[in-house]
Design an enzyme around this catalytic site. Structure first.
Site, PDB file in Angstrom:
ATOM      1  CD  GLN A 514      -2.710   3.540   6.472  1.00 45.93           C
ATOM      2  OE1 GLN A 514      -3.686   2.947   6.041  1.00 45.93           O
ATOM      3  NE2 GLN A 514      -2.365   4.739   6.033  1.00 45.93           N
ATOM      4  CB  CYS A 515      -0.172  -3.699   6.797  1.00 44.91           C
ATOM      5  SG  CYS A 515      -0.806  -3.172   5.192  1.00 44.91           S
TER       6      CYS A 515
END
Length: 650
Positions: A514-515
């Site tokens: 997700q980063c």
């Protein structure tokens, strides 16, 4: 002193410096000396009531006396006198000044024999080069010669001082007289010509049958000297009688409003640090225009209201770069709060912004912009943008909140001129893309990979008036028939190269997935490219409808610049691992899930109800609406037919 090398479009300039009272004053290189008189009055009433006509007539009498006595022949700089009337209000720091450049009116029967021509037309290249060399030799010794004699001997040009008229011309009755012309107009000479003609009419008119005036303009740009734009005037002198009386005089300068009146400088603003900062910020941009790009329209950049959707790594760097270009109005939008990983990557945040759960990123970024430059109108808005693939729910409260968010985003779109899409996910860009396409807003999109970036501008639809008058159509064709040049209104958006609708790109992803993981420097490169693309579009005559420059077959290396800042591409795709950038361009897709006519018509007619269905429905809703589903089926059928016709497959 004045200068005859300004770029086209700039007005004549008289420079009066702090050391102008020095008796041994020397003008800067390639500048012509001018003598003047300063009248400084002690009261505003005396400034207003002073006899302006008597003052300028007094200087005219000085010029005439220099002509009749022969002093102007020995020292022609006496012809370029000026007058300065001033009053200083030292309490309010208001400084009033009014320049006059006394010019003797030439006789009514002095007329032009032909229209003015440039020496590029009248002289050969060898003659122009010889003229430059001869003039440089004439100016040896450090003093620039503002008025001079010219003689043509084949390809060789010779120049001389006015005082050497007899020996220079001898019995020759067809003569050429030159002067350094500070004017930049392509058909008209500058003010020193009037006084030169008065000198000629008084001193030598009896010896002239044909008079030619060389308005010498000597410009250096990018290290290349050019005098070919100098003017050549053919003057009829047959009916002119020798002047015996001082002619009438004109010369008071007009103010900024185009009227005869003084100008005023308000230096009280310089005492305010904020106003002082504004002047300092604009200085670099004004120097850019004065020295390099006279056609640069800074007001168009400063007046552009920018909406930044996303206040993270890209948003911070874009905002800083916009400040450097003088943009005064910015609104930053984000729904996140500061975290401890932000300050080292996102240039507007500090460690304190992450404490106690973190400050709102958009509001903190706007606050930092004001601390950097108090003159910026920066606003932070905390807003969640509804997205396809992220259902808002069916409860009355959830729908009401989504409706408010959509309305707030629509209001922001309407009140800004340019929109930057700088968010983390693909689906978060869908709603702003639809709104901007409908409202004909200029969109700059930037996205990052690990060591790649993409910056693009969305095509801006033609106004309805242009479509009605046959100026073009916004309907996207199935296939491009325009070769390598795509008109600006036909350029694709961020979603035009996709054959699937946007969905939830964060579903089932682990924390590390997700980063956003990118090389630290790539956001600064992409942000700078995004801002420079916006500025180039703003400077283009067609604005958002500018056609796209591309790097196909290295066209960008040979294309003529339409924008003063250079190329105006559709996309920039950078590859940091190879330190390489390409400039592709793509046409609008008639089945695009964001900017196609089907989607825009549905949005403009059904409004929020259509958007709500797009948010809550699977991605197949947009695919069914635009015909992508049918396209997928046709593609599958084509593959099946291809396989069935292959005899090698058992």
């Amino acid at each position: 002193f004045y200068y005859n090398g300004d770029a086209p479009g700039l007005p004549c300039r008289m420079s009066l410096e702090f050391n102008a009272f020095d008796e041994n004053y020397k003008s800067p290189p390639r500048c012509c000396l001018s003598y003047g008189t300063l009248h400084n009055l002690n009261t505003m009433e005396a400034f207003k009531e002073s006899d302006k006509k008597a003052l300028v007539d007094g200087v005219a009498q000085q010029i005439w006396a220099d002509i009749t006595s022969g002093a102007a022949v020995q020292d022609p700089t006496l012809l370029a006198r000026f007058l300065l009337l001033t009053f200083a209000d030292l309490k309010k720091y208001h400084y009033y000044y009014w320049f006059a450049f006394p010019a003797l009116c030439y006789p009514d029967n002095l007329t032009m024999a032909t229209e003015p021509v440039t020496i590029k037309t009248a002289f050969s290249e060898k003659q122009i080069s010889s003229l430059q060399q001869s003039y440089d030799t004439l100016c040896e010794g450090g003093k620039h010669v503002g008025f001079f004699l010219v003689r043509r001997d084949g390809d060789e040009m010779k120049t001389g001082h006015l005082r050497d008229w007899d020996s220079f011309f001898g019995s020759q009755r067809k003569v050429t007289v030159g002067f350094c012309d500070p004017c930049t107009l392509d058909r008209h000479p500058g003010w020193p010509l009037r006084n030169l003609l008065a000198l000629i009419a008084h001193t030598w008119i009896d010896r002239i049958d044909e008079l030619e005036i060389l308005c010498f303009r000597d410009r250096v740009r990018e290290g290349v000297r050019d005098s070919s734009h100098s003017l050549l005037l053919q003057v009829n002198t047959g009916a002119v009688q020798r002047l015996t009386e001082c002619p009438k005089c004109v010369g008071w300068e007009k103010n900024q409003k185009g009227r005869l009146g003084p100008r005023m400088v308000n230096l009280s603003a310089s005492m305010d640090p904020t106003r002082l900062a504004e002047s300092a910020v604009d200085l670099n941009l004004k120097l850019m225009r004065w020295r390099l790009l006279p056609s640069l329209e800074l007001d168009r950049i400063a007046g552009c209201r920018c909406l930044l959707l996303g206040s993270g790594t890209l948003g911070c760097n874009v905002a800083r770069c916009l400040l450097g270009w003088g943009v005064r109005t910015m609104t930053l939008v984000d729904n996140a709060r500061g975290s401890y990983s932000n300050p080292v990557r996102q240039s507007l945040f500090e460690f304190e912004d992450c404490l106690q759960g973190g400050k709102s990123k958009s509001e903190a970024a706007a606050e930092k912009l004001k601390r950097i430059f108090p003159g910026v109108n920066a606003t932070g808005v905390t807003l969640s943008i509804p997205m396809p693939g992220h259902p808002v729910g069916t409860s009355e409260e959830a729908i009401s909140q989504a409706r408010q968010d959509v309305q707030r985003l629509e209001d922001l779109m309407a009140s800004h001129d340019a929109v930057f899409l700088l968010m983390d996910t693909r689906e978060s860009r869908w709603l702003p893309t639809v709104m901007a396409a409908s409202k004909r807003k200029l969109v700059i999109n930037a996205a990052l990979g690990f060591d790649t970036y993409m910056v693009c501008r969305h095509g801006v639809k033609l106004p309805p008036s242009d479509q009605a008058t046959g100026g073009g159509t916004d309907a996207a064709p199935m296939h491009s028939t325009m070769g390598r040049v795509i008109p600006g209104h036909m350029l694709g958006c961020y979603f035009c190269n996709d054959v699937v609708a946007p969905g939830n790109s964060t579903r089932d992803r682990t924390l590390d997935q997700q980063c956003t993981v990118t090389r630290p420097g790539i956001s600064m490169v992409a942000a700078a490219m995004a801002v420079e693309l916006l500025v180039s579009v703003l400077q283009h005559p067609d604005g958002g409808q500018a056609s796209a420059d591309t790097s196909a077959k290295d066209d960008h290396l040979m294309s003529d610049y339409t924008s003063p800042l250079g190329l105006v591409p559709h996309q920039l795709r950078g590859f940091l691992s190879r330190f390489h950038t390409v400039l592709p361009a793509s046409i609008r897709f008639n089945r695009c899930t964001a900017c196609s006519e089907l989607v825009l018509q549905k949005y403009e007619t059904a409004g929020f109800e259509f958007l709500l269905e797009a948010f809550n429905s699977p991605s197949s809703f947009l695919e069914d609406l635009t015909g992508l589903t049918q396209l997928h089926l046709e593609t599958q059928e084509a593959e099946i037919w291809e396989l069935s016709d292959d005899e090698d497959i058992m």
